[in-house]
Design an enzyme around this catalytic site. Structure first.
Site: not given
Length: 577
Positions: A370, A373, A375-376, A502
């Site tokens: 997504g 910013g 919220g991940k 990541e």
């Protein structure tokens, strides 16, 4: 006045909760008492020596008594100083230990708002101020009180008229010292706060030295540093002004009293109403009264500083630790991880996550995708229990993770970040970091983990192998090497839950391929959560959770989201074509 009483109580309460070495402290203070009493006897012995002075009448016992008094005073004073220093060091070591243990168990949210330099200053500088008070100033204050009481008592017995002349200096000294002492205390507390702020600024700049240089920010940091140094200098100059007043004024009072006593005493000696030895004894006792009074100003200044330091120490010791320091032990093997309508915000007016729900079954790979910013990373922080949800629950099986002890929960999680953090030390230190010292694996297991992470090759190329120093934050290693060491560390922990932010995003193509292979090995059989900035790394995920603005707007496999989620499809067309 009320604030001063409160700070006094705080200081005394802190001292009561600290295991003060009472035997050493008592022996040290007793030693100071003995040396003070011995010093009170020296003027009397000197009077006897002066009044009866002649070469033929020199008394060996008297000379021996004076020499013994000096030697005894020196020996006991040395032992007393050591015992009091020992007491102070023990107290400060315990305070620092308590503060360090508390800091390590505070929630991450505390460090989000508290500058690290200020925290370091509290642990090092503030506790040092308390040590100085206990080791140096309290003994001087106690011995000074005893010395003044004893000297004045003996002087009144010897000659009350001369004593009254001398005692005129005491109220004069007090009148001078009290306002100057209060001024010094105020300046000293300001100096403490400014030193903490300056230490924090310097520490931050040095820790990010590469960012500073890459940004050509030397001039800006120089300006900030010089400004901080200037503020410290101003406090130092203000302190110097007070000290420069105290010294000359006390010398003026002392010299005035000495002259008065010499003149008045000389008249008395000439008239035969006082002996020369008594006059000499008076002068010696004068120093034993004036010098402690002078040191009282420094005592009260240090006391004020210590009370200020105490307030900050008590503040840290009173902070609430992370919730979940105690709790049940739970084995996450074979159990799903469920987020049930989880909401969270760092600030009440700025929600970050809004009723996020999904389930990760055992062995599944769950990827978060997504816009930035969305919220991940906050989801990862909640799963690691760096923060607690504002509402909703995170479950392992049917058990809320808030009921599981933090140590037990985090022991079952392995984390590989985009820029894997390294501690100063050796490769071995970093592989074993956080592992129980009683159950640490042998070198063959370290090499096996390194081999699984494709890290053994470059480690063997170093002359010192596993004992190679990697520098602060692993600066002597490349990004790919740090990632592979982090993966090897995860292999050694053998976690049941794996979290990856990541982990290959900042690597070159060769390093990325090796790290990706190592991660594939690590993920096998484990429940995996992965943050994906590049969709190519998650197309095979069991579930992709798409998050926008803190809300889950889609859950499914790659092909499913391509069909049903317009924003995901747009991302895929941009990145995968």
């Amino acid at each position: 006045m009320k604030e001063n009483k409160t700070s006094n109580r705080s200081f005394l309460r802190l001292m009561k909760t600290t295991r003060l070495p009472k035997a050493a402290m008592s022996a040290g203070l007793a030693g100071f008492l003995i040396t003070t009493l011995v010093s009170l006897a020296i003027p009397l012995l000197t009077r006897s020596l002066v009044d009866g002075f002649s070469v033929s009448s020199l008394s060996a016992p008297l000379i021996g008594a004076i020499a013994a008094a000096f030697i005894l005073q020196a020996a006991i004073s040395g032992v007393s100083n050591y015992l009091l220093s020992y007491s102070g060091q023990k107290v400060v070591a315990e305070l620092r230990g308590r503060m360090w243990r508390k800091l390590l168990r505070l929630p991450v949210s505390h460090f989000d708002t508290e500058p690290s330099g200020g925290t370091v200053s509290r642990v090092v500088n503030d506790t040092g101020i308390v040590r100085e008070l206990i080791s140096d100033h309290v003994p001087q204050f106690v011995s000074g009180i005893i010395s003044i009481i004893g000297a004045v008592t003996l002087l009144l017995i010897m000659d009350w008229k001369m004593t009254l002349v001398m005692l005129v200096s005491v109220p004069v000294t007090v009148i001078i010292m009290i306002p100057l002492g209060k001024r010094m205390a105020k300046i000293s507390r300001g100096m403490q706060d400014e030193t903490a702020a300056f230490s924090g600024s310097i520490q931050q700049t040095i820790s990010e030295i590469r960012l500073m240089k890459a940004s050509n920010a030397e001039a800006d940091e120089e300006k900030k540093g010089v400004a901080g140094i200037g503020r410290l200098m101003q406090f130092g100059l203000r302190e110097a002004k007070v000290v420069s007043l105290i010294g000359p004024l006390m010398n003026l009072v002392l010299m005035t009293v000495i002259v008065c006593i010499i003149v008045y005493g000389g008249v008395r000696v000439a008239g035969g109403s006082m002996s020369t030895g008594t006059l000499v004894a008076f002068l010696l006792y004068l120093f034993q009264i004036i010098m402690p009074v002078t040191s009282f100003a420094m005592f009260f200044t240090q006391l004020q500083k210590a009370k200020g330091a105490t307030e900050r120490i008590i503040h840290i010791l009173g902070l609430e630790p992370e919730p979940g320091q105690t709790g049940i032990s739970a084995d996450v093997a074979g159990k799903p991880v469920t987020l049930d309508r989880v909401s969270f915000s760092y600030n009440p007016e700025e929600p970050v996550l809004n009723e996020v729900s999904f389930t990760a079954n055992p062995g599944e790979m769950i990827a978060f995708a997504g816009p930035s910013g969305g919220g991940k990373s906050t989801l990862f922080a909640l799963l690691e229990r760096f923060y607690e949800p504002d509402s909703g629950r995170i479950l392992i099986g049917d058990t809320p993770i808030s009921r599981v002890s933090l140590e037990n929960w985090r022991r079952q999680i392995g984390y590989v970040a985009q820029d894997s953090s390294m501690m100063s030390g050796t490769i071995r230190d970093n592989l074993l970091y956080g592992m129980d010292s009683t159950g640490r694996p042998e070198d063959d297991k370290l090499w096996l983990a390194a081999e699984m992470a494709y890290a053994d090759g470059f480690i063997r190329e170093f002359p010192d192998g596993l004992d190679t120093e990697i520098g602060e934050r692993g600066i002597k290693l490349s990004g790919g090497q740090r990632q592979r060491i982090a993966i090897a560390r995860a292999f050694l922990r053998d976690p049941l839950i794996l979290m990856m932010d990541e982990a290959t995003a900042s690597l070159d193509s060769h390093s990325e391929a090796m790290v990706q292979d190592a991660l594939s090995r690590l993920m096998a059989g484990r429940t995996t959560f992965a943050i994906a900035h590049r969709l190519s790394t998650i197309v095979d995920a069991d579930k992709i959770v798409f998050i926008e603005g803190g809300r889950v707007t889609g859950i499914g496999k790659h092909q499913e989201l391509l069909r049903t989620h317009p924003v995901y499809r747009e991302y895929a067309e941009q990145q995968l074509v």
